[in-house]
Design a protein around this motif. Sequence first.
Motif, PDB file in Angstrom:
ATOM      1  N   LYS A  26       0.836  -1.209   0.000  1.00 52.91           N
ATOM      2  CA  LYS A  26       0.000   0.000   0.000  1.00 52.91           C
ATOM      3  C   LYS A  26       0.874   1.263   0.000  1.00 52.91           C
ATOM      4  CE  LYS A  26      -3.989   1.958   2.343  1.00 52.91           C
ATOM      5  NZ  LYS A  26      -4.953   1.786   3.417  1.00 52.91           N
ATOM      6  N   TYR A  27       1.938   1.245   0.799  1.00 50.88           N
ATOM      7  CA  TYR A  27       2.860   2.382   0.858  1.00 50.88           C
ATOM      8  C   TYR A  27       3.500   2.623  -0.515  1.00 50.88           C
ATOM      9  CZ  TYR A  27       6.936   5.173   2.143  1.00 50.88           C
ATOM     10  OH  TYR A  27       7.891   6.155   2.202  1.00 50.88           O
ATOM     11  N   ARG A  28       3.964   1.545  -1.160  1.00 49.11           N
ATOM     12  CA  ARG A  28       4.601   1.687  -2.472  1.00 49.11           C
ATOM     13  C   ARG A  28       3.594   2.177  -3.500  1.00 49.11           C
ATOM     14  NH1 ARG A  28       8.093   3.842  -5.302  1.00 49.11           N
ATOM     15  NH2 ARG A  28       8.602   2.813  -7.241  1.00 49.11           N
ATOM     16  N   GLU A  29       2.376   1.679  -3.431  1.00 50.69           N
ATOM     17  CA  GLU A  29       1.336   2.095  -4.369  1.00 50.69           C
ATOM     18  C   GLU A  29       1.052   3.595  -4.225  1.00 50.69           C
ATOM     19  OE1 GLU A  29      -3.321   1.070  -5.179  1.00 50.69           O
ATOM     20  OE2 GLU A  29      -1.980  -0.596  -4.675  1.00 50.69           O
ATOM     21  N   GLU A  30       0.944   4.069  -3.002  1.00 52.00           N
ATOM     22  CA  GLU A  30       0.705   5.497  -2.774  1.00 52.00           C
ATOM     23  C   GLU A  30       1.853   6.335  -3.329  1.00 52.00           C
ATOM     24  OE1 GLU A  30       0.023   5.889   1.421  1.00 52.00           O
ATOM     25  OE2 GLU A  30      -1.925   4.883   1.305  1.00 52.00           O
ATOM     26  N   ASN A  31       3.086   5.874  -3.114  1.00 46.76           N
ATOM     27  CA  ASN A  31       4.240   6.603  -3.642  1.00 46.76           C
ATOM     28  C   ASN A  31       4.268   6.584  -5.163  1.00 46.76           C
ATOM     29  OD1 ASN A  31       5.347   7.630  -1.319  1.00 46.76           O
ATOM     30  ND2 ASN A  31       6.602   5.831  -0.932  1.00 46.76           N
ATOM     31  N   LEU A  32       3.891   5.462  -5.742  1.00 46.27           N
ATOM     32  CA  LEU A  32       3.851   5.389  -7.207  1.00 46.27           C
ATOM     33  C   LEU A  32       2.853   6.395  -7.768  1.00 46.27           C
ATOM     34  CD1 LEU A  32       4.132   1.558  -7.873  1.00 46.27           C
ATOM     35  CD2 LEU A  32       5.693   3.329  -8.701  1.00 46.27           C
ATOM     36  N   TYR A  33       1.691   6.519  -7.154  1.00 46.99           N
ATOM     37  CA  TYR A  33       0.713   7.510  -7.614  1.00 46.99           C
ATOM     38  C   TYR A  33       1.306   8.922  -7.563  1.00 46.99           C
ATOM     39  CZ  TYR A  33      -3.291   4.358  -8.043  1.00 46.99           C
ATOM     40  OH  TYR A  33      -4.160   3.370  -8.445  1.00 46.99           O
ATOM     41  N   LYS A  34       2.024   9.240  -6.500  1.00 42.58           N
ATOM     42  CA  LYS A  34       2.646  10.567  -6.388  1.00 42.58           C
ATOM     43  C   LYS A  34       3.715  10.759  -7.462  1.00 42.58           C
ATOM     44  CE  LYS A  34       1.866  10.919  -1.425  1.00 42.58           C
ATOM     45  NZ  LYS A  34       2.477  10.872  -0.099  1.00 42.58           N
ATOM     46  N   GLU A  35       4.528   9.722  -7.676  1.00 42.66           N
ATOM     47  CA  GLU A  35       5.576   9.815  -8.692  1.00 42.66           C
ATOM     48  C   GLU A  35       4.982   9.912 -10.095  1.00 42.66           C
ATOM     49  OE1 GLU A  35       8.743   6.889  -8.272  1.00 42.66           O
ATOM     50  OE2 GLU A  35       8.436   6.869  -6.109  1.00 42.66           O
ATOM     51  N   ILE A  36       3.877   9.214 -10.336  1.00 38.85           N
ATOM     52  CA  ILE A  36       3.193   9.294 -11.630  1.00 38.85           C
ATOM     53  C   ILE A  36       2.658  10.703 -11.844  1.00 38.85           C
ATOM     54  CG2 ILE A  36       1.129   8.526 -12.882  1.00 38.85           C
ATOM     55  CD1 ILE A  36       1.712   5.695 -11.662  1.00 38.85           C
ATOM     56  N   ASP A  37       2.047  11.276 -10.829  1.00 39.28           N
ATOM     57  CA  ASP A  37       1.552  12.658 -10.927  1.00 39.28           C
ATOM     58  C   ASP A  37       2.693  13.617 -11.243  1.00 39.28           C
ATOM     59  OD1 ASP A  37      -1.058  11.915 -10.448  1.00 39.28           O
ATOM     60  OD2 ASP A  37      -1.041  12.511  -8.334  1.00 39.28           O
ATOM     61  N   SER A  38       3.819  13.425 -10.582  1.00 34.96           N
ATOM     62  CA  SER A  38       4.978  14.275 -10.816  1.00 34.96           C
ATOM     63  C   SER A  38       5.501  14.114 -12.239  1.00 34.96           C
ATOM     64  CB  SER A  38       6.081  13.939  -9.804  1.00 34.96           C
ATOM     65  OG  SER A  38       7.230  14.696 -10.042  1.00 34.96           O
ATOM     66  N   ALA A  39       5.565  12.895 -12.720  1.00 35.54           N
ATOM     67  CA  ALA A  39       6.036  12.652 -14.089  1.00 35.54           C
ATOM     68  C   ALA A  39       5.097  13.300 -15.096  1.00 35.54           C
ATOM     69  CB  ALA A  39       6.157  11.153 -14.349  1.00 35.54           C
ATOM     70  N   LEU A  40       3.797  13.220 -14.828  1.00 32.40           N
ATOM     71  CA  LEU A  40       2.828  13.884 -15.711  1.00 32.40           C
ATOM     72  C   LEU A  40       3.027  15.396 -15.706  1.00 32.40           C
ATOM     73  CD1 LEU A  40      -0.506  11.967 -15.047  1.00 32.40           C
ATOM     74  CD2 LEU A  40       0.684  12.182 -17.222  1.00 32.40           C
ATOM     75  N   ALA A  41       3.201  15.952 -14.526  1.00 32.55           N
ATOM     76  CA  ALA A  41       3.379  17.402 -14.413  1.00 32.55           C
ATOM     77  C   ALA A  41       4.642  17.869 -15.149  1.00 32.55           C
ATOM     78  CB  ALA A  41       3.453  17.805 -12.942  1.00 32.55           C
ATOM     79  N   LYS A  42       5.680  17.046 -15.139  1.00 30.25           N
ATOM     80  CA  LYS A  42       6.939  17.394 -15.804  1.00 30.25           C
ATOM     81  C   LYS A  42       6.938  17.033 -17.279  1.00 30.25           C
ATOM     82  CE  LYS A  42       9.707  16.551 -11.664  1.00 30.25           C
ATOM     83  NZ  LYS A  42      10.701  15.654 -11.052  1.00 30.25           N
ATOM     84  N   GLY A  43       5.952  16.262 -17.705  1.00 30.78           N
ATOM     85  CA  GLY A  43       5.920  15.802 -19.086  1.00 30.78           C
ATOM     86  C   GLY A  43       6.962  14.724 -19.364  1.00 30.78           C
ATOM     87  N   ASP A  44       7.332  13.988 -18.333  1.00 28.35           N
ATOM     88  CA  ASP A  44       8.357  12.943 -18.442  1.00 28.35           C
ATOM     89  C   ASP A  44       7.699  11.618 -18.822  1.00 28.35           C
ATOM     90  OD1 ASP A  44      10.399  11.120 -18.158  1.00 28.35           O
ATOM     91  OD2 ASP A  44      11.011  11.808 -16.160  1.00 28.35           O
ATOM     92  N   GLN A  45       7.600  11.399 -20.124  1.00 30.30           N
ATOM     93  CA  GLN A  45       6.907  10.227 -20.630  1.00 30.30           C
ATOM     94  C   GLN A  45       7.613   8.917 -20.242  1.00 30.30           C
ATOM     95  OE1 GLN A  45       6.427  10.108 -24.883  1.00 30.30           O
ATOM     96  NE2 GLN A  45       5.082   8.325 -24.816  1.00 30.30           N
TER      97      GLN A  45
END
Length: 62
Positions: A26-45
């Motif tokens: 669950k902890y890793r999943e929550e972090n992945l969601y945050k990292e995915i949001d960050s990658a989207l915000a940066k445009g890092d495909q």
Amino acid sequence: MGKMNVSNDALLALFAEMIWDNALRKYREENLYKEIDSALAKGDQTSFLALTSELRILQSLG
């Protein structure tokens, strides 16, 4: 009575391990969601694709 305590201890240890694994997942999943949001915000495909792939794998295991 000694065998009973060993069995109970083994079951409690297994239960504790299951809870621990679930908490880590669950902890890793929550972090992945945050990292995915960050990658989207940066445009890092590249990061986005890698992170979403990891998330899919994690979710398929749980």
